[in-house]
Scaffold this active site. Structure first.
Site, PDB file in Angstrom:
ATOM      1  N   LYS A  34      -0.806 -12.176  10.521  1.00  0.00           N
ATOM      2  CA  LYS A  34       0.284 -12.599   9.645  1.00  0.00           C
ATOM      3  C   LYS A  34       1.568 -12.630  10.452  1.00  0.00           C
ATOM      4  O   LYS A  34       1.836 -11.730  11.251  1.00  0.00           O
ATOM      5  CB  LYS A  34       0.454 -11.644   8.459  1.00  0.00           C
ATOM      6  CG  LYS A  34       1.662 -11.981   7.564  1.00  0.00           C
ATOM      7  CD  LYS A  34       1.875 -10.963   6.449  1.00  0.00           C
ATOM      8  CE  LYS A  34       3.127 -11.288   5.646  1.00  0.00           C
ATOM      9  NZ  LYS A  34       3.381 -10.306   4.563  1.00  0.00           N
ATOM     10  N   GLU A  77      13.583  -5.271  -2.423  1.00  0.00           N
ATOM     11  CA  GLU A  77      12.611  -4.455  -1.693  1.00  0.00           C
ATOM     12  C   GLU A  77      13.260  -3.197  -1.122  1.00  0.00           C
ATOM     13  O   GLU A  77      14.188  -3.276  -0.307  1.00  0.00           O
ATOM     14  CB  GLU A  77      11.968  -5.270  -0.571  1.00  0.00           C
ATOM     15  CG  GLU A  77      10.812  -4.553   0.091  1.00  0.00           C
ATOM     16  CD  GLU A  77       9.826  -5.493   0.747  1.00  0.00           C
ATOM     17  OE1 GLU A  77       8.801  -5.018   1.257  1.00  0.00           O
ATOM     18  OE2 GLU A  77      10.066  -6.721   0.746  1.00  0.00           O
TER      19      GLU A  77
END
Length: 469
Positions: free
Chosen positions: A208, A253
């Site tokens: 990723k 976040e």
């Protein structure tokens, strides 16, 4: 070295009306659900760079906080002095990480409101310290009003790149909000870079890579930062609104929070744009379909894979500092005005083998960057990001996607990931950033569309742009 005398006074909330202070505009800010920290002025500041930026910041802060003299009332769960901090994403960044101690601090919590004067002292003999400690609440308010005067020295921040300037008080029409051709990573470049990232995934070992792009927005009448902050706190109350040395935004976040021996984090990865119907992914765009969207997002293989990488990376890095750790087995869907996110909350009890848990800065260094903003494996993914963003296109993330937040004298604090925001570059321009997690099966055009959705909060806040635009 700067020595601080800090005086804390509990105050009537009516004497420090938060909406009015937000409208004037703080120098530094960390805010969520109507509570948090607002700072004005600069009692002390330092900058750090490179691989040792976290350690150098921690050492400076421990020394500065350790020599501070504190008088007055006690704030539950906070240990004065308090500093704001923002760190660069990559150790190779040309930008500086910043730690700043505001002179005037408002702490607003459900239990009450406190005014703090964190006063830098030229003379630290006992007589001078006692005189500073004996200041009355009204004298503290008088000093605070010098910063709160919207005509005088009201909101300034100091950076080498920008001269001090008073924030403009304007309402910017939507049609005047302009993207100018100064982005390092334009839309076409971004699509090509995502395609290159997909090729890198095929070669391995990276699974990723989070690719970001920038966009420079120009407002002819000037950027009204206080009004932008007010809109962010209003429209994104579930996010953490931040302002540290010109880095401004509202992040959903939480990278890491430490309160005594307890730590918490919120991991986000996996996104659906609320305003786009993606026929392939079957993500509807109406509020009435939210339950269906949640089901589709939770069960979507690519989104779940991207999310699992992010959770695993945080847990792996946090684990050595804990004696117990819990992460939710199944992510939940976080609903924001612009997007849906897959989210997982993580909680932990910290080791205290040396008599005290490690500081929040040490924890932030350990877990940054998670796979939510870097990739996996971490080091190889960050190297690919540097190659594709910085070396090829000259885009330095700076403090975007790095830890941003606050810390107190005991090592407690909160750091979010600097997302959904941008860096002020002049009174008229701000550089916005957004990124997406690239895994096998990602579509470059779809990822570009996702970056536009993630820039929408700041575009909306800058010009009161309707979310449907």
């Amino acid at each position: 070295m700067t020595e601080l005398v800090c005086v804390v006074r509990a105050v009537n909330p009516a004497s420090v009306p938060i909406p009015a202070l937000l409208d004037i505009g703080p120098t530094s800010m960390w805010w969520r659900h109507g509570a948090g920290l607002l700072g004005w002025g600069e009692a002390a500041v330092t900058t750090t760079r490179g691989p040792s930026r976290f350690a150098d910041a921690r050492d400076w802060w421990e020394d500065t906080a350790g020599r501070a003299r504190v008088f007055g009332d006690t704030v539950p769960g906070r240990h004065v002095p308090v500093a704001f901090a923002s760190f660069t994403f990559d150790a190779r960044s040309r930008a500086e990480s910043v730690i700043t101690v505001p002179e005037i601090l408002i702490i607003n919590r459900p239990e009450g409101t406190w005014l703090v004067w964190q006063r830098p002292m030229e003379h630290t003999d006992e007589l001078s310290v006692r005189k500073a400690a004996s200041v009355t609440t009204e004298e503290m308010m008088d000093r605070a009003r010098e910063f709160w005067d919207p005509v005088g020295t009201a909101v300034h921040f100091k950076r080498k790149e920008i001269a001090d300037f008073p924030w403009p008080r304007t309402s910017v029409p939507v049609h005047e909000l302009q993207a100018i051709p100064s982005a390092a990573m334009g839309e076409h470049d971004y699509v090509e870079s995502v395609a290159e990232a997909l090729s890198a995934l095929q070669r391995g070992p990276v699974r990723k890579i989070v690719m970001a792009r920038d966009e420079v927005v120009y407002l002819p009448e000037g950027i009204d930062v206080p009004r932008t902050l007010t809109r962010l706190t209003r429209d994104y109350e579930h996010c953490w609104t931040y302002l540290v040395h010109g880095l401004v935004g509202a992040t959903p976040e939480l990278l890491i929070a430490r309160k005594e021996g307890h730590a918490e984090a919120r991991v986000l990865a996996g996104t659906a744009d609320r305003n786009v119907v993606d026929a392939e992914r079957q993500f509807p765009s109406t509020d009435a379909d939210e339950a269906y969207v949640a089901e589709q997002l939770v069960n979507h293989p690519k989104q779940r894979q991207e999310h699992r990488y992010a959770v695993d990376s945080l847990v792996e890095r946090l684990q050595p500092y804990t004696r117990s750790l819990h992460a939710q087995d199944t992510p939940f869907v976080l609903r924001l005005p612009n997007v849906w996110h897959l989210a997982t909350d993580v909680s932990a009890e910290l080791n205290d083998d040396d008599g005290a848990p490690v500081s929040v800065v040490t924890l932030a260094e350990a877990v940054h960057p998670t796979a939510a903003v870097g990739g996996t494996p971490r080091d190889q993914a960050v190297d690919e990001i540097h190659r594709l963003e910085n070396e090829k296109h000259g885009m330095d993330r700076g403090r975007y996607a790095g830890p941003v937040g606050w810390m107190d004298a005991r090592g407690d604090g909160e750091f979010g990931i600097a997302l959904r925001g941008g860096q002020l570059e002049s009174p008229h321009t701000i550089r916005l950033y957004a990124g997406c997690g690239i895994v096998a099966g990602s579509d470059p055009e779809a990822e570009l569309a996702e970056t536009k959705a993630k820039m929408r909060p700041m575009l909306s806040a800058l010009a009161e742009l309707p979310e449907s635009e």
